[in-house]
Design a protein around this motif. Structure first.
Motif, PDB file in Angstrom:
ATOM      1  N   MET A   1       0.839  -1.206   0.000  1.00  0.00           N
ATOM      2  CA  MET A   1       0.000   0.000   0.000  1.00  0.00           C
ATOM      3  C   MET A   1       0.868   1.248   0.000  1.00  0.00           C
ATOM      4  O   MET A   1       1.849   1.314   0.752  1.00  0.00           O
ATOM      5  N   GLY A   2       0.488   2.226  -0.815  1.00  0.00           N
ATOM      6  CA  GLY A   2       1.237   3.484  -0.816  1.00  0.00           C
ATOM      7  C   GLY A   2       0.887   4.313   0.417  1.00  0.00           C
ATOM      8  O   GLY A   2      -0.055   4.017   1.133  1.00  0.00           O
ATOM      9  N   LYS A   3       1.696   5.342   0.631  1.00  0.00           N
ATOM     10  CA  LYS A   3       1.448   6.248   1.754  1.00  0.00           C
ATOM     11  C   LYS A   3       0.416   7.298   1.329  1.00  0.00           C
ATOM     12  O   LYS A   3       0.480   7.797   0.206  1.00  0.00           O
ATOM     13  N   LYS A   4      -0.515   7.616   2.223  1.00  0.00           N
ATOM     14  CA  LYS A   4      -1.501   8.659   1.900  1.00  0.00           C
ATOM     15  C   LYS A   4      -1.303   9.823   2.857  1.00  0.00           C
ATOM     16  O   LYS A   4      -1.480   9.675   4.060  1.00  0.00           O
ATOM     17  N   VAL A   5      -0.933  10.948   2.272  1.00  0.00           N
ATOM     18  CA  VAL A   5      -0.663  12.138   3.083  1.00  0.00           C
ATOM     19  C   VAL A   5      -1.626  13.244   2.663  1.00  0.00           C
ATOM     20  O   VAL A   5      -1.764  13.532   1.465  1.00  0.00           O
TER      21      VAL A   5
ATOM     22  N   GLU B   1       9.343  18.349  -5.831  1.00  0.00           N
ATOM     23  CA  GLU B   1      10.554  18.547  -6.628  1.00  0.00           C
ATOM     24  C   GLU B   1      11.757  17.893  -5.938  1.00  0.00           C
ATOM     25  O   GLU B   1      12.531  17.168  -6.544  1.00  0.00           O
ATOM     26  N   ARG B   2      11.866  18.158  -4.636  1.00  0.00           N
ATOM     27  CA  ARG B   2      12.959  17.617  -3.835  1.00  0.00           C
ATOM     28  C   ARG B   2      12.917  16.089  -3.845  1.00  0.00           C
ATOM     29  O   ARG B   2      13.932  15.417  -4.030  1.00  0.00           O
ATOM     30  N   LEU B   3      11.711  15.527  -3.661  1.00  0.00           N
ATOM     31  CA  LEU B   3      11.582  14.065  -3.583  1.00  0.00           C
ATOM     32  C   LEU B   3      11.840  13.402  -4.932  1.00  0.00           C
ATOM     33  O   LEU B   3      12.420  12.319  -4.992  1.00  0.00           O
ATOM     34  N   ALA B   4      11.411  14.066  -6.003  1.00  0.00           N
ATOM     35  CA  ALA B   4      11.636  13.505  -7.338  1.00  0.00           C
ATOM     36  C   ALA B   4      13.134  13.334  -7.572  1.00  0.00           C
ATOM     37  O   ALA B   4      13.591  12.318  -8.120  1.00  0.00           O
ATOM     38  N   ALA B   5      13.918  14.315  -7.104  1.00  0.00           N
ATOM     39  CA  ALA B   5      15.378  14.247  -7.275  1.00  0.00           C
ATOM     40  C   ALA B   5      15.968  13.076  -6.480  1.00  0.00           C
ATOM     41  O   ALA B   5      17.025  12.552  -6.825  1.00  0.00           O
ATOM     42  N   GLU B   6      15.256  12.646  -5.431  1.00  0.00           N
ATOM     43  CA  GLU B   6      15.726  11.513  -4.614  1.00  0.00           C
ATOM     44  C   GLU B   6      15.133  10.193  -5.109  1.00  0.00           C
ATOM     45  O   GLU B   6      15.345   9.145  -4.507  1.00  0.00           O
ATOM     46  N   GLY B   7      14.282  10.259  -6.134  1.00  0.00           N
ATOM     47  CA  GLY B   7      13.670   9.040  -6.673  1.00  0.00           C
ATOM     48  C   GLY B   7      12.448   8.581  -5.889  1.00  0.00           C
ATOM     49  O   GLY B   7      11.985   7.452  -6.059  1.00  0.00           O
ATOM     50  N   VAL B   8      11.891   9.457  -5.050  1.00  0.00           N
ATOM     51  CA  VAL B   8      10.664   9.101  -4.311  1.00  0.00           C
ATOM     52  C   VAL B   8       9.492   9.750  -5.046  1.00  0.00           C
ATOM     53  O   VAL B   8       9.505  10.959  -5.273  1.00  0.00           O
ATOM     54  N   SER B   9       8.506   8.938  -5.434  1.00  0.00           N
ATOM     55  CA  SER B   9       7.433   9.564  -6.203  1.00  0.00           C
ATOM     56  C   SER B   9       6.112   9.590  -5.443  1.00  0.00           C
ATOM     57  O   SER B   9       5.754   8.634  -4.744  1.00  0.00           O
ATOM     58  N   TYR B  10       5.432  10.695  -5.588  1.00  0.00           N
ATOM     59  CA  TYR B  10       4.099  10.899  -5.023  1.00  0.00           C
ATOM     60  C   TYR B  10       3.201  11.399  -6.133  1.00  0.00           C
ATOM     61  O   TYR B  10       3.635  12.177  -6.992  1.00  0.00           O
TER      62      TYR B  10
ATOM     63  N   ASP C   1      -1.877   1.561  -5.269  1.00  0.00           N
ATOM     64  CA  ASP C   1      -0.656   1.335  -4.487  1.00  0.00           C
ATOM     65  C   ASP C   1       0.281   2.532  -4.491  1.00  0.00           C
ATOM     66  O   ASP C   1       1.349   2.490  -3.879  1.00  0.00           O
ATOM     67  N   ALA C   2      -0.106   3.587  -5.207  1.00  0.00           N
ATOM     68  CA  ALA C   2       0.800   4.743  -5.328  1.00  0.00           C
ATOM     69  C   ALA C   2       0.804   5.557  -4.023  1.00  0.00           C
ATOM     70  O   ALA C   2      -0.164   5.539  -3.266  1.00  0.00           O
ATOM     71  N   ASN C   3       1.907   6.269  -3.794  1.00  0.00           N
ATOM     72  CA  ASN C   3       1.933   7.252  -2.705  1.00  0.00           C
ATOM     73  C   ASN C   3       1.137   8.446  -3.203  1.00  0.00           C
ATOM     74  O   ASN C   3       1.372   8.921  -4.324  1.00  0.00           O
ATOM     75  N   ILE C   4       0.201   8.942  -2.378  1.00  0.00           N
ATOM     76  CA  ILE C   4      -0.509  10.140  -2.838  1.00  0.00           C
ATOM     77  C   ILE C   4      -0.444  11.268  -1.804  1.00  0.00           C
ATOM     78  O   ILE C   4      -0.386  11.025  -0.603  1.00  0.00           O
ATOM     79  N   ILE C   5      -0.466  12.472  -2.329  1.00  0.00           N
ATOM     80  CA  ILE C   5      -0.462  13.657  -1.464  1.00  0.00           C
ATOM     81  C   ILE C   5      -1.679  14.499  -1.857  1.00  0.00           C
ATOM     82  O   ILE C   5      -1.814  14.897  -3.016  1.00  0.00           O
TER      83      ILE C   5
ATOM     84  N   LEU D   1       8.170  19.126   5.378  1.00  0.00           N
ATOM     85  CA  LEU D   1       7.208  18.270   4.683  1.00  0.00           C
ATOM     86  C   LEU D   1       7.921  17.059   4.080  1.00  0.00           C
ATOM     87  O   LEU D   1       7.438  15.931   4.183  1.00  0.00           O
ATOM     88  N   VAL D   2       9.092  17.301   3.491  1.00  0.00           N
ATOM     89  CA  VAL D   2       9.855  16.198   2.890  1.00  0.00           C
ATOM     90  C   VAL D   2      10.147  15.130   3.953  1.00  0.00           C
ATOM     91  O   VAL D   2      10.045  13.928   3.690  1.00  0.00           O
ATOM     92  N   SER D   3      10.439  15.562   5.171  1.00  0.00           N
ATOM     93  CA  SER D   3      10.812  14.596   6.203  1.00  0.00           C
ATOM     94  C   SER D   3       9.658  13.636   6.532  1.00  0.00           C
ATOM     95  O   SER D   3       9.908  12.499   6.892  1.00  0.00           O
ATOM     96  N   VAL D   4       8.415  14.079   6.370  1.00  0.00           N
ATOM     97  CA  VAL D   4       7.318  13.133   6.632  1.00  0.00           C
ATOM     98  C   VAL D   4       6.909  12.344   5.385  1.00  0.00           C
ATOM     99  O   VAL D   4       6.274  11.306   5.483  1.00  0.00           O
ATOM    100  N   LEU D   5       7.302  12.834   4.228  1.00  0.00           N
ATOM    101  CA  LEU D   5       6.915  12.145   2.981  1.00  0.00           C
ATOM    102  C   LEU D   5       7.896  11.035   2.598  1.00  0.00           C
ATOM    103  O   LEU D   5       7.536  10.083   1.935  1.00  0.00           O
ATOM    104  N   ARG D   6       9.144  11.157   3.016  1.00  0.00           N
ATOM    105  CA  ARG D   6      10.192  10.198   2.635  1.00  0.00           C
ATOM    106  C   ARG D   6       9.858   8.757   2.994  1.00  0.00           C
ATOM    107  O   ARG D   6       9.237   8.528   4.001  1.00  0.00           O
TER     108      ARG D   6
END
Ligand code: AP5
Length: 191
Positions: free
Chosen positions: A1-5, A24-33, A83-87, A186-191
């Motif tokens: 299951m993806g994360k739901k924020v 933008e920050r997360l995309a650069a780290e390869g984390v997708s929402y 299953d995707a992470n969504i924001i 925000l990034v710290s809780v989304l990672r």
């Protein structure tokens, strides 16, 4: 299951700005929402039914109409999330002519079941200035005190969301000149 924020905050506090920076920050780290705007889901239905001509008119609609649009948005978002992470960019409460309307009532929470609800906040005076500077929207004209009360109500109602779902509540400050700090938080809780 993806994360739901779910990211909330009073109009003009800078939710979308902070979300965009974090994505933008997360995309650069390869984390997708998958970013989802709750108001856009509601607006698409409201426009199709000729109820409003812009998104700022929605909070003036009758309570039952807003609740129906809310329900439609929640089911639409639940159907796409998988299953995707969504924001989800939305509101803890909406200020309507007849009082505060919960942005995430039981029937919305049941569909979304968020892992985290984020409250984006800053000083009411800063929010007032941001609203005055944003000509693209039809903002409610209210003073700092009313904005402070709305932020307080948002915290109170978010406690009920935590009780119902077991989600955590994260407060992210988005201060003038300190946008990067808000994005970091925000990034710290989304990672
Ligand atoms: P929506 O479109 O989400 O309305 P909104 O809250 O007014 O959203 P905005 O995007 O305008 O504000 P924002 O906080 O994201 O600020 P922004 O980043 O743009 O929703 C529309 C409608 O849908 C609602 O009114 C409601 O009717 C309905 N709705 C939605 N969810 C609902 C729900 N769950 N239930 C019922 N109804 C619902 O930034 C604002 C300005 O500030 C910009 O100019 C920006 O550059 C500036 N800024 C941002 N951060 C900073 C900073 N750190 N320093 C200086 N300036 C900054």
């Amino acid at each position: 299951m993806g994360k739901k924020v779910v990211v909330t905050g009073v109009p003009g506090v800078g939710k979308t700005t902070v979300i965009n920076g974090a994505m933008e920050r997360l995309a650069a780290e390869g984390v997708s929402y998958e970013p989802v705007n709750f108001g856009t889901f509601m607006f698409d239905v409201a426009k199709k039914e000729n109820l409003v001509s812009n998104r700022d008119e929605m909070r003036k609609l009758g309570k039952d109409v807003q609740k129906r649009l809310q329900q439609a948005a929640a089911s639409g978002i639940a159907a796409m999330s998988g299953d995707a992470n969504i924001i989800v960019d939305t509101h803890s409460s909406v200020k309507t002519p007849t009082g505060f309307l919960a942005g995430l009532p039981e029937w919305v929470l049941r569909e979304l079941m968020p892992d985290i609800v984020v409250l984006v906040e800053t000083d009411p005076d800063q929010i007032l200035m941001r609203r005055l500077g944003d000509e693209s929207r039809t903002r409610d004209m209210e003073g700092s005190r009313a904005i402070a009360e709305h932020q307080e109500f948002n915290r109170a109602v978010a406690a009920a969301y935590a009780m119902y779902t077991g989600c955590t509540i994260k407060i992210v400050r988005n201060e003038n000149f300190l946008l990067e700090q808000g994005i970091d938080d925000l990034v710290s809780v989304l990672r």
